[in-house]
Design an enzyme around this catalytic site. Structure first.
Site, short mmCIF file in Angstrom:
data_model
loop_
_atom_site.label_atom_id
_atom_site.label_comp_id
_atom_site.label_asym_id
_atom_site.label_seq_id
_atom_site.Cartn_x
_atom_site.Cartn_y
_atom_site.Cartn_z
CE LYS A 83 81.50 89.48 11.05
NZ LYS A 83 81.44 89.11 12.48
N1 GLU Z 1 84.33 87.52 14.19
C1 GLU Z 1 84.20 87.53 15.61
C2 GLU Z 1 82.84 88.07 16.00
O1 GLU Z 1 81.91 88.04 15.23
C3 GLU Z 1 85.34 88.22 16.30
C4 GLU Z 1 85.56 89.65 15.94
C5 GLU Z 1 86.85 90.24 16.51
O2 GLU Z 1 87.57 89.56 17.21
O3 GLU Z 1 87.07 91.41 16.21
O4 GLU Z 1 82.60 88.44 17.12
#
Ligand code: GLU
Length: 450
Positions: A136
């Protein structure tokens, strides 16, 4: 099929969400701070790991991210001044595949929160069985106060700062709160210019469809929530058709969940976001509300269009509904809000929206909580489809995306239910167990280098 009474009993087996019993905390010198999101997350994961009897060394590995990258970079603002920004990329685990997870632009982005969200991505990807680890990132900024040019410059400078540490086979970012397909397009373009590698645009997902994105990616997280609800609501004697829902947050995830819920015959009776709340006992017009949000930046003021009445935050949380869908930020369902809620099911569309104390209250009251790593996994699942399409130079039609997404979500929901029955735990612990089982298997096969 499980009756409501059995479900309530299963929940009561593990009513307390805060254990802090694991010796991993002592071994790693980690505090037992009940208000810290990272420690809450790790506590819940370690609790599930202990129920599963996951080897101790795997628990130790998962309790800390592999890499925590923090960067500071200057950006020229429209007024001619330079401003220094702080960015993060946390790479939690890559045992199952490249690090994967969104990029958040928000004034409250902090290292501990990003660490927590990265760990949740490891769990999410494993639960839906896509070959990714978890990561993240984010930038501490308020994207609403930046001009389009500033946003583009901030994004490009951030990419140049972290480019050596990411890559299409190593770490693949995506949209999250405060970012969108346009930001991903700038991200990919900058990375391509810096590295010039083949298929370098696969370094991010959630791109615009015209520039390597996948059909169905934009609605995917909301759609995954609805797929899970369609699969699990019958367990508590409900179906989407005729059921009522309230939604906290009407951004990408909340608005798609609302529109698809209504499309399947459910009613969205109340919505609340940072601009206010609206209510209609007969069901809000979710499409018109979406238009309003796109035009005005939030649901506030929709009542002036004559199809809803304005409600306060307290009124919103007290609205009696079958399903409550938190689709905003973390930690919003605390003790006070949990006591106000009048629902049968909470479907966590946001990451970590419920505090351990809030969760305890809901479980004690027999409310079923469908955890975030299950409900919100649709976005990353279609991100995976996008990446597969990029790497193989093909495009899938929307029917294929929808069908594959549904299959992944339904299997993940069943896997979670199965773990719940096998271990007699609440749904969140069950989802972690189902995720950890896979990670444990892979560590057993790979061993620890050297
Ligand atoms: N930000 C989204 C999540 O928390 C998507 C992450 C992604 O597609 O890699 O799942």
């Amino acid at each position: 099929m499980m009756s409501t009474t059995t479900m309530a009993k299963a929940s009561i087996l593990a009513p307390s969400r805060q254990h802090f019993g694991s010796r991993v905390f002592d071994e790693l010198g980690m505090e037992r701070d009940p208000d810290n999101l990272y420690l809450q997350t790790i506590d819940a994961v370690l609790h599930a790991a202990e129920v599963l009897e996951l080897p101790h060394h795997v628990q130790l590995i998962l309790a800390q991210p592999k890499n925590e990258i923090m960067v500071h970079f200057p950006v020229l603002m429209d007024d001619g001044e330079y401003r220094l920004f702080k960015g993060y990329r946390v790479q939690h685990n890559n045992a199952l595949g490249p690090y994967k997870g969104g990029l958040r632009y928000h004034p409250h982005v902090s290292l501990d929160d990003v660490k927590s969200l990265a760990c949740l991505m490891t769990m999410k990807c494993s639960l839906v069985r896509i070959p990714y680890g978890g990561g993240k990132g984010g930038i501490k900024c308020d994207p609403r106060s930046l001009s389009t040019d500033e946003l583009r410059r901030v994004t490009r400078r951030f990419v140049s700062a972290i480019a050596p540490q990411i890559g299409p086979d190593y770490d693949i970012p995506a949209p999250d709160v405060g970012t969108n397909a346009q930001v991903m397009a700038w991200f990919a373009d900058t990375y391509m210019n810096i590295t010039g590698g083949r298929d370098a645009h696969a370094v991010v997902t959630g791109k615009p469809v015209d520039f390597g994105g996948s059909l169905g990616r934009e609605k995917a997280t909301g759609q995954g929530v609805i797929d899970v609800l369609a699969e699990l609501l019958p367990e508590v004697g409900l179906t989407i058709k005729g059921a009522s829902a309230s939604i906290l947050g009407y951004g990408n995830v909340g608005s798609w969940a609302g529109k698809l819920w209504a499309e399947r015959g459910g009613k969205v009776t109340a919505v609340y976001d940072h601009t206010g709340g609206v209510y209609n006992a007969q069901g809000l017009d979710t499409l018109a509300l979406d238009e309003h949000v796109k035009k005005h930046g939030g649901v506030g003021g929709f009542e002036k269009e004559g199809r809803a009445q304005a409600i306060s935050a307290d009124e919103f949380y007290r609205v009696k509904v079958d399903v409550f869908i938190p689709a905003a930020l973390e930690q919003m369902i605390n003790t006070e809000r949990a006591n106000q809620l009048d629902c049968k099911v909470v479907a966590e569309a946001a990451n970590a929206p419920t505090t351990p104390a809030g969760e305890r209250i809901l479980l004690e009251r027999g409310v079923e909580i469908l955890p975030a790593i299950l409900c919100s996994a649709g976005g990353v699942t279609v991100s995976y489809f996008e990446w597969v399409q990029n790497k193989t130079h093909v495009t899938w039609d929307i029917e294929r995306v929808d069908e594959e997404l549904n299959r992944h979500m339904v299997l993940a929901a069943r896997r979670t239910q199965l773990a719940r029955h096998r271990f007699g735990v609440d749904m969140r612990t069950a989802a972690y167990i189902a995720a950890l089982e896979q990670i444990g298997k892979v560590y057993a096969l790979r061993g620890i280098f050297p």
